[in-house]
Write an enzyme that holds these catalytic residues in place. Structure first.
Site, PDB file in Angstrom:
ATOM      1  N   THR A 193       0.853  -1.188   0.000  1.00 15.46           N
ATOM      2  CA  THR A 193       0.000   0.000   0.000  1.00 15.46           C
ATOM      3  C   THR A 193       0.891   1.242   0.000  1.00 15.46           C
ATOM      4  O   THR A 193       2.017   1.197   0.496  1.00 15.46           O
ATOM      5  CB  THR A 193      -0.980   0.002   1.184  1.00 15.46           C
ATOM      6  N   THR A 216       1.550   4.360   1.438  1.00 14.37           N
ATOM      7  CA  THR A 216       2.309   4.925   2.554  1.00 14.37           C
ATOM      8  C   THR A 216       3.195   3.868   3.208  1.00 14.37           C
ATOM      9  O   THR A 216       4.356   4.140   3.545  1.00 14.37           O
ATOM     10  CB  THR A 216       1.363   5.563   3.590  1.00 14.37           C
ATOM     11  N   CYS A 217       2.685   2.668   3.353  1.00 15.14           N
ATOM     12  CA  CYS A 217       3.461   1.584   3.960  1.00 15.14           C
ATOM     13  C   CYS A 217       4.701   1.280   3.124  1.00 15.14           C
ATOM     14  O   CYS A 217       5.794   1.070   3.657  1.00 15.14           O
ATOM     15  CB  CYS A 217       2.611   0.324   4.080  1.00 15.14           C
ATOM     16  N   ASP A 218       4.515   1.261   1.825  1.00 13.18           N
ATOM     17  CA  ASP A 218       5.555   0.859   0.885  1.00 13.18           C
ATOM     18  C   ASP A 218       6.594   1.946   0.617  1.00 13.18           C
ATOM     19  O   ASP A 218       7.770   1.647   0.428  1.00 13.18           O
ATOM     20  CB  ASP A 218       4.896   0.438  -0.437  1.00 13.18           C
ATOM     21  N   LEU A 268       7.963   1.380   5.831  1.00 11.56           N
ATOM     22  CA  LEU A 268       8.971   0.315   5.764  1.00 11.56           C
ATOM     23  C   LEU A 268      10.355   0.829   5.365  1.00 11.56           C
ATOM     24  O   LEU A 268      11.343   0.470   6.022  1.00 11.56           O
ATOM     25  CB  LEU A 268       8.509  -0.796   4.814  1.00 11.56           C
TER      26      LEU A 268
END
Length: 165
Positions: free
Chosen positions: A46, A48-50, A54
């Site tokens: 996703t 923001t996560c990617d 992370l």
């Protein structure tokens, strides 16, 4: 009820994704020894996560280790196949371990699950510092983006704890 400072990490069946095979284990076995930074993301791949959450932890792995962190673990409510593909594509294998919480049972047990439109149950965005299985600090993201739960904020919390110790 959300897990809080001083609480012990619950024992919930999870899949641990790392350099080798995916392993069936429990959350307390993965998070219960040493100084651990555990962060949760709404979903692998996703935006923001990617691109924000992370990568900050990957880029700062050496700084975390220098502050005594024995491991960094990322949790996501995705199946282990998706989680492994994300870990490999992100070049995180060997730097970060991943918990695949496919049914969201760990997210529920921690009180950190939330329903997201079009995605179902997911982890709220958070980070925690765990020492020998006990939550030392918890940072839950209240707003969009990555601020209090990102690598820079967690590094500052660890540095601050060293100064006051």
């Amino acid at each position: 009820m959300t897990i809080a400072r001083g609480d012990r990490i619950p024992s919930v069946p999870i899949k641990l994704v790392g350099a080798g095979d995916t392993i069936d284990t429990t959350s307390d076995a993965v998070l219960g020894q040493g100084l651990v930074v555990f962060f949760g993301v709404p979903g692998a791949f996703t935006p923001t996560c990617d691109t924000s959450h992370l990568p900050g932890f990957i880029a700062n792995t050496a700084k975390f280790k220098a502050l005594g962190v024995s491991k960094i673990v990322c949790g996501t409510v995705n199946d282990h196949h998706v989680t492994k593909a994300w870990a490999e594509r992100s070049d995180a294998i060997g730097k970060i371990e991943f918990i695949a919480d496919g049914e969201g049972n760990l997210a529920d047990a921690l009180g950190l699950s939330k329903q997201m439109a079009g995605m179902g149950k997911r982890f709220a965005r958070f980070a925690m510092i765990i020492e020998d299985g006990v939550v030392r600090d918890l940072f839950v993201q209240d707003v969009t983006g990555v601020t209090v739960s990102g690598a820079p904020a967690i590094l500052m919390a660890l540095q601050s704890a060293q100064v006051t110790a």
